[in-house]
Design a protein around this motif. Structure first.
Motif, PDB file in Angstrom:
ATOM      1  N   GLU A  37      -6.262   1.876   2.771  1.00  0.00           N
ATOM      2  CA  GLU A  37      -6.531   2.857   3.817  1.00  0.00           C
ATOM      3  C   GLU A  37      -6.213   2.291   5.198  1.00  0.00           C
ATOM      4  N   GLN A  38      -6.555   1.029   5.431  1.00  0.00           N
ATOM      5  CA  GLN A  38      -6.246   0.396   6.707  1.00  0.00           C
ATOM      6  C   GLN A  38      -4.736   0.246   6.885  1.00  0.00           C
ATOM      7  N   ALA A  39      -4.024  -0.034   5.800  1.00  0.00           N
ATOM      8  CA  ALA A  39      -2.560  -0.153   5.872  1.00  0.00           C
ATOM      9  C   ALA A  39      -1.946   1.180   6.290  1.00  0.00           C
ATOM     10  N   VAL A  40      -2.442   2.279   5.743  1.00  0.00           N
ATOM     11  CA  VAL A  40      -1.931   3.606   6.101  1.00  0.00           C
ATOM     12  C   VAL A  40      -2.213   3.899   7.570  1.00  0.00           C
ATOM     13  N   GLN A  41      -3.400   3.553   8.051  1.00  0.00           N
ATOM     14  CA  GLN A  41      -3.752   3.789   9.453  1.00  0.00           C
ATOM     15  C   GLN A  41      -2.857   2.981  10.395  1.00  0.00           C
ATOM     16  N   ARG A  42      -2.645   1.729  10.077  1.00  0.00           N
ATOM     17  CA  ARG A  42      -1.814   0.878  10.946  1.00  0.00           C
ATOM     18  C   ARG A  42      -0.352   1.316  10.902  1.00  0.00           C
ATOM     19  N   ALA A  43       0.129   1.700   9.725  1.00  0.00           N
ATOM     20  CA  ALA A  43       1.509   2.181   9.612  1.00  0.00           C
ATOM     21  C   ALA A  43       1.701   3.457  10.423  1.00  0.00           C
ATOM     22  N   SER A  44       0.692   4.305  10.455  1.00  0.00           N
ATOM     23  CA  SER A  44       0.762   5.538  11.238  1.00  0.00           C
ATOM     24  C   SER A  44       0.898   5.227  12.728  1.00  0.00           C
ATOM     25  N   LEU A  45       0.194   4.217  13.196  1.00  0.00           N
ATOM     26  CA  LEU A  45       0.316   3.808  14.598  1.00  0.00           C
ATOM     27  C   LEU A  45       1.720   3.292  14.906  1.00  0.00           C
ATOM     28  N   LEU A  96      11.038   7.182   5.723  1.00  0.00           N
ATOM     29  CA  LEU A  96      10.759   6.048   6.603  1.00  0.00           C
ATOM     30  C   LEU A  96       9.794   5.138   5.868  1.00  0.00           C
ATOM     31  N   PHE A  97      10.111   3.860   5.830  1.00  0.00           N
ATOM     32  CA  PHE A  97       9.260   2.863   5.187  1.00  0.00           C
ATOM     33  C   PHE A  97       8.758   1.906   6.257  1.00  0.00           C
ATOM     34  N   VAL A  98       7.448   1.734   6.312  1.00  0.00           N
ATOM     35  CA  VAL A  98       6.832   0.806   7.265  1.00  0.00           C
ATOM     36  C   VAL A  98       6.253  -0.348   6.460  1.00  0.00           C
ATOM     37  N   PHE A  99       6.592  -1.570   6.847  1.00  0.00           N
ATOM     38  CA  PHE A  99       6.160  -2.778   6.143  1.00  0.00           C
ATOM     39  C   PHE A  99       5.140  -3.536   6.979  1.00  0.00           C
ATOM     40  N   LEU A 100       4.025  -3.898   6.351  1.00  0.00           N
ATOM     41  CA  LEU A 100       2.969  -4.671   6.992  1.00  0.00           C
ATOM     42  C   LEU A 100       2.647  -5.860   6.109  1.00  0.00           C
ATOM     43  N   ASP A 101       2.287  -6.997   6.733  1.00  0.00           N
ATOM     44  CA  ASP A 101       1.836  -8.101   5.893  1.00  0.00           C
ATOM     45  C   ASP A 101       0.436  -7.774   5.373  1.00  0.00           C
ATOM     46  N   GLU A 102      -0.095  -8.600   4.517  1.00  0.00           N
ATOM     47  CA  GLU A 102      -1.381  -8.287   3.882  1.00  0.00           C
ATOM     48  C   GLU A 102      -2.547  -8.257   4.869  1.00  0.00           C
ATOM     49  N   PHE A 103      -2.323  -8.743   6.093  1.00  0.00           N
ATOM     50  CA  PHE A 103      -3.361  -8.737   7.121  1.00  0.00           C
ATOM     51  C   PHE A 103      -3.172  -7.598   8.119  1.00  0.00           C
ATOM     52  N   GLY A 104      -2.145  -6.765   7.914  1.00  0.00           N
ATOM     53  CA  GLY A 104      -1.913  -5.592   8.757  1.00  0.00           C
ATOM     54  C   GLY A 104      -0.947  -5.787   9.896  1.00  0.00           C
ATOM     55  N   ASN A 105      -0.297  -6.938   9.965  1.00  0.00           N
ATOM     56  CA  ASN A 105       0.681  -7.174  11.024  1.00  0.00           C
ATOM     57  C   ASN A 105       2.007  -6.521  10.657  1.00  0.00           C
TER      58      ASN A 105
END
Length: 115
Positions: A37-45, A96-105
């Protein structure tokens, strides 16, 4: 594409700038991995920042995240959040694909899903 890469680089630099200026009362311990859920929120930003910087069209503003998965790479685990835009003018840029590391960066974003 050059502007897209520049914007993504700026996002990464600015997301870590606050850490460089951190004062007392913070921890240098191990960060906790983020949830789906946090990954989806950060990717949205990140998606919204790409719209604001005009790297992607404004039609992406209302597109919600779809498939979200964790991929294992040589550099560690990555969250991949996929967005599908039915209003995209170019079929090759309909996702569109947004990639985040496991810590949300933020690690990157593209239309192919390949990193």
């Amino acid at each position: 594409m050059k502007k897209f890469i520049q914007a993504l680089t700026a996002i990464i630099v600015f997301s870590s700038a606050g850490q460089a200026l951190a004062g007392a009362g913070h921890s240098h311990g191990v960060s906790e991995p983020i949830s789906k859920e946090q990954a989806v929120q950060r990717a949205s930003l990140i998606k919204q920042q790409l719209v604001t910087s005009q790297q992607i069209s404004s039609t992406w503003t209302e597109v919600a995240g779809g498939n979200t998965e964790q991929r294992s790479t040589a550099g560690g685990n990555l969250w991949v959040v996929e967005y599908a835009n039915p209003k995209a003018e170019d079929d090759n840029k309909g996702k569109l694909f947004v990639f985040l590391d496991e810590f949300g960066n933020p690690v990157g974003a593209n239309h192919s899903g390949d990193l």
